[in-house]
Design a protein around this motif. Structure first.
Motif, short mmCIF file in Angstrom:
data_model
loop_
_atom_site.label_atom_id
_atom_site.label_comp_id
_atom_site.label_asym_id
_atom_site.label_seq_id
_atom_site.Cartn_x
_atom_site.Cartn_y
_atom_site.Cartn_z
N SER A 83 0.83 -1.21 0.00
CA SER A 83 0.00 0.00 0.00
C SER A 83 0.87 1.26 0.00
O SER A 83 0.50 2.27 -0.61
CB SER A 83 -0.96 0.01 1.18
OG SER A 83 -0.27 -0.15 2.40
N PHE A 86 2.24 1.40 -3.73
CA PHE A 86 1.26 1.74 -4.77
C PHE A 86 0.87 3.21 -4.76
O PHE A 86 0.21 3.68 -5.70
CB PHE A 86 0.01 0.87 -4.61
CG PHE A 86 0.23 -0.58 -4.94
CD1 PHE A 86 1.42 -1.02 -5.51
CD2 PHE A 86 -0.74 -1.53 -4.66
CE1 PHE A 86 1.64 -2.36 -5.80
CE2 PHE A 86 -0.54 -2.87 -4.95
CZ PHE A 86 0.66 -3.29 -5.52
N ARG A 87 1.24 3.94 -3.72
CA ARG A 87 1.01 5.39 -3.72
C ARG A 87 1.77 6.08 -4.85
O ARG A 87 1.45 7.21 -5.22
CB ARG A 87 1.42 6.00 -2.38
CG ARG A 87 0.60 5.55 -1.19
CD ARG A 87 1.13 6.17 0.11
NE ARG A 87 0.96 7.61 0.14
CZ ARG A 87 1.81 8.45 0.69
NH1 ARG A 87 2.94 8.01 1.22
NH2 ARG A 87 1.56 9.75 0.70
N SER A 94 -4.21 5.04 -2.67
CA SER A 94 -3.86 3.95 -1.77
C SER A 94 -3.92 4.45 -0.34
O SER A 94 -3.19 5.36 0.04
CB SER A 94 -2.45 3.44 -2.09
OG SER A 94 -2.04 2.46 -1.16
N GLY A 103 -4.48 -3.24 2.80
CA GLY A 103 -4.56 -1.91 2.23
C GLY A 103 -5.83 -1.73 1.43
O GLY A 103 -6.46 -2.70 0.99
N TYR A 105 -7.53 0.30 -1.93
CA TYR A 105 -7.07 0.90 -3.17
C TYR A 105 -8.25 1.19 -4.10
O TYR A 105 -9.20 0.39 -4.19
CB TYR A 105 -6.11 -0.04 -3.92
CG TYR A 105 -5.07 -0.70 -3.07
CD1 TYR A 105 -3.89 -0.04 -2.74
CD2 TYR A 105 -5.26 -1.99 -2.58
CE1 TYR A 105 -2.92 -0.65 -1.96
CE2 TYR A 105 -4.30 -2.61 -1.80
CZ TYR A 105 -3.14 -1.94 -1.48
OH TYR A 105 -2.19 -2.56 -0.71
#
Length: 831
Positions: A83, A86-87, A94, A103, A105
């Motif tokens: 998480s 993936f930001r 995320s 996380g 998303y």
């Protein structure tokens, strides 16, 4: 430990394989890059794309929105979870900070009504980790870890994913493994400098002959994690391997994975809020940091409940989420005449145990007796070093005087096994002076979801550094209302549940793409048919029994509340759904460096586990009472411009989406208690996304930004129509400057968001924030790299979730924040 046995077995197999003589020509071996050379080679992610398309093609010739995170990017970011990682992907929102797993998303303004990832699918090597990424407390990242096995992470955003993956109308994030093209490997040891966390990674690959290559790698870690909880919460690891045989016109690959890992789940953080709904100010409570503390504690562990067989048992909150996965698969591509054929299958034996605290209400501890039905009662510590002592200063206890009503929850996921298979046939035809590419495929999957859930209610104080403790409420006559800090052993009504449900998906699909000169026209279709069958059961208010758990002969009020689920109350689940997805596109390559595209798509996402126990399913025969609830359609349109030339690239995309959603959502009730409610809504979003980069000499700059305008277009509560969806910011952005030389690399990772609303009623806001990560890599000698990483350098209070819908009268609420400042170091040796 099972993991150590499995790792030993796999390492033994790898060593045996290495003992096989390599007959490759020495000159050919000499032309291959070593792992060290590959790490120092210029990295370029702007070329081919293979995820979510019929066949790999140049990005400028593909009417898709795609991005990649390469291995070098991942090691520099040094994320503690997917998480966090993936930001950095354009368009992806995320909500990190909950731990290694679980996380949440979403993408490009598609609603994040609940937790997990509903419209965005997480894949490993082209197949989904879970068919549905939003099971309660069991998301796709439960069984996925990023380590040195990962070569790159490809993402595809928008409607094109609708027809090349089931249940992924918003997009796909695909972790692609190394497969032995590079010779050698590395060993990496890392440690937290301001938190307790230790990890060792390794990977190794290469060629056994001219036509056989392999790769093996994994990690093991241990520590308390990024938040101060007072005990070892993170422990475990994984090992992955693959062997590939190349032959004329194709290859065949066998691969496997063993994961045995546990981690803490950080759900809800006490925080103070002042100001107004439109201009709130969030502050730490005295003695508790929202960035680095947690309600998890060394003094809160065992929780008595009834198990799936209605027998008294107890679970330990310190166990956290323990994920087990053993997966193996096969991938092959080959040609027969003019036809190309690919087959990709994987079976995963997956299970997990989740033990965690879920806070549902917060307020002054002095109000606890009234909450427990004993106004005027006293408070006594039930755990910790002060156990048995009276709380004589409730208004000032711990400097904050605050208590939390929390749910200790245990969910045993007996099976999350899945089998997926994707068979694809394609051919390129000469037609009308151009190339006509046709593809036909059949995707099948079976996803099991077998789980048992038990919940209790407990009272705890708010203290940082892993020091929170439970407390009892005692009536004026000296009789305890609670038992060992537990208000009851039932939790909310209907929270003791068992689910034994299987999901089957069959999806034939096909595509055509005509390419002539600068113009390419495409169309694709997918027909998803799903079958859902099984049984579920849940407790009713009267399904309780009395147990004298401490054997003192005195029955407290709490001991009368052990909830159980009668086996006679099984309810069937038996329904089918069917939907058609399609996509049309055009791409025009104006020059070698510039192209534009447009696309319109319709996809959908099946409702899955969130529909169970809802009014959408008949309790008599398990059929769908509301046929529309079986799946949620998503319509999308995109127009884009792509440029790539001489170290400069940018992608500019405009998007529009319309969604119909049926789901369950955690919302505060009139008394501020977090409850689960069924919602049925419509959403609309439009906006723009830009991604770009420039490389000049030693300097490299990349970044992206997404502007979104989203609103609720239909709702079960008409007052919500026209409001913005909760947590949806108008702008999210990321910038990464780097300066790279032979001896060192230095850079930063800047990620931010504008403000958003805490809930759909659009009253209380979550403030904008920007986090800064910094990294330094030093290479004192060849094949050695020392790195230092700081995430959230300035210790910003970055809120991703707030339970309160409006300014709380008592000035406190529950929130989710990104981690505060974390500092780590790593040493990597290449060989």
């Amino acid at each position: 430990m099972k993991l150590r046995v499995s790792i030993a077995a796999l390492c033994g197999a790898a060593i045996s394989a290495l003992a096989v003589p390599a007959y490759a020509d020495e000159s050919k071996d000499g032309d291959r890059l070593t792992a060290w050379e590959a790490s120092r080679a210029p990295q370029d992610d702007s070329g081919m794309i293979a995820t979510g398309v019929a066949r790999a093609r140049d990005r400028l010739d593909s009417a898709t929105s795609t991005s990649s995170l390469l291995e070098g990017d991942i090691t520099r970011i040094a994320p503690t979870s997917l998480s966090e990682l993936f930001r950095n992907i354009p368009g992806v929102r995320s909500e990190a900070g909950v731990g290694t797993t679980n996380g949440s998303y979403t993408i490009r303004g598609l609603p994040l009504v609940s937790s997990g990832a509903k419209y965005l699918q997480l894949q490993e090597d082209g197949l989904p980790v879970l068919e549905f990424g939003d099971f309660l407390a069991l998301t796709a990242d439960t069984f996925t870890r990023a380590d040195l096995n990962v070569d790159q992470i490809e993402s595809i955003r928008g409607g094109s994913a609708s027809t090349f993956a089931s249940n992924a109308p918003g997009g796909v994030i695909n972790l692609i493994s190394k497969t032995g093209e590079v010779e050698g490997g590395s060993i990496l040891a890392s440690a937290g400098l301001n938190y307790e966390g230790y990890r060792s990674d390794f990977d190794y690959g290469g060629h056994l002959s001219d036509t056989v290559r392999f790769h093996v790698g994994g990690f093991y870690r241990e520590g308390n994690g990024p938040r101060h909880i007072g005990y070892t919460a993170d422990r475990g690891g994984q090992i992955k391997f693959n062997v590939t045989k190349d032959f004329t016109g194709g290859y065949i690959r066998f691969y496997g994975k063993v994961l045995d890992d546990r981690n803490a789940m950080y759900l809800g953080t006490p925080i103070s809020v002042t100001g107004t709904n439109s201009d709130p100010h969030y502050h730490d409570l005295t003695g508790f940091s929202a960035n680095s503390d947690s309600l998890l504690s060394r003094y809160i562990a065992d929780s008595p409940v009834m198990d799936e067989n209605n027998r008294l048992t107890q679970f330990n909150v310190h166990d956290g989420l323990h994920a087990l996965s053993k997966a193996f698969g096969l991938e092959t591509k080959f040609s027969i005449g003019e036809w190309s054929i690919s087959e990709h299958m994987r079976y995963a034996d997956q299970s997990a145990d989740a033990s965690f605290l879920f806070p549902i209400a917060i307020g002054p501890i002095i109000t606890a007796p009234a909450l427990a039905g004993a106004p005027g009662g006293s408070l006594v510590y039930a755990s910790g070093p002060l156990k048995g002592q009276n709380i004589t200063n409730p208004t000032t206890i711990n400097g904050n005087g605050i208590a939390v009503l929390t749910n200790p929850i245990h969910i045993k996921f007996r099976s999350a096994n899945n089998f997926t298979n994707d068979l694809r046939v394609g051919r390129v035809w000469n037609f009308g002076g151009g190339d006509l590419t046709t593809t036909a495929g059949l995707y099948t999957s079976r996803q099991e979801f077998h789980s048992d859930q038990a919940v209790a209610d407990a009272l705890q104080d708010v203290r940082g550094d892993g020091g929170s403790a439970l407390f009892d409420v005692v009536k004026a006559d000296g009789k305890s209302v609670t038992q060992g800090g537990f208000l009851d052993f039932a939790g909310p009504v209907g929270s003791h549940v068992s689910r034994d449900v299987d999901y089957t998906v069959i999806a034939p699909y096909g595509s055509v793409n005509f390419h002539r000169g600068k113009l390419a026209l495409g169309a694709s279709v997918r027909v998803d048919t799903g079958k859902v069958e099984g049984t579920i059961r849940a407790n009713e208010p009267t399904d309780v029994q009395t147990i004298d758990i401490n054997g003192d002969g005195i029955i407290s009020d709490a001991e009368r509340t052990f909830a159980f689920v009668p086996f006679s109350r099984d309810m069937p689940v038996n329904y089918r759904y069917h939907y058609v997805s399609y996509s049309f596109s055009t791409n025009y390559r104006w020059s070698e460096s510039l192209s534009s595209f447009a696309r319109y798509s319709r996809g959908a996402r099946a409702g899955a586990e969130r529909l169970l126990f809802s009014p959408a399913i008949s309790r008599v025969d398990g059929s769908l009472l509301n046929k529309k609830a079986g799946y949620d359609p998503v319509k999308q349109a995109e127009v884009g411009l792509k440029y790539r030339n001489n170290g400069v690239f940018f992608n500019l995309t405009g998007f529009w989406a319309k969604v119909r959603e049926t789901n369950t959502q955690l919302q505060p009730d009139a008394n501020g208690f977090t409850t689960q409610q069924l919602v049925s809504r419509g959403y609309r979003a439009y906006g723009g996304e830009i991604e770009g980069g420039i490389r000049r000499g030693h300097f490299n700059l990349t970044g992206n930004a997404t502007v979104t305008n989203a609103k609720i277009t239909a709702a079960e509560n008409p007052a919500l129509v026209g409001n913005k969806p909760r947590h949806q910011a108008a702008l999210i952005y990321q910038i990464m400057p780097q300066y790279d030389t032979e001896r060192f690399t230095i850079g930063a990772d800047v990620i931010g968001t504008t403000s958003s609303y805490t809930q759909d009623i659009n009253e209380l806001k979550m403030p904008a924030y920007t986090t800064v990560g910094a990294f330094v890599q030093i290479r004192p000698i060849e094949r050695v790299e020392l790195s230092f990483n700081v995430n959230n350098l300035f210790d910003v209070k970055a809120l991703t979730d707030v339970s309160a819908a409006s300014m709380p009268a008592n000035g406190v609420t529950l929130a989710q924040t990104l981690y505060g400042r974390t500092i780590s170091t790593a040493l990597r040796f290449y060989f």
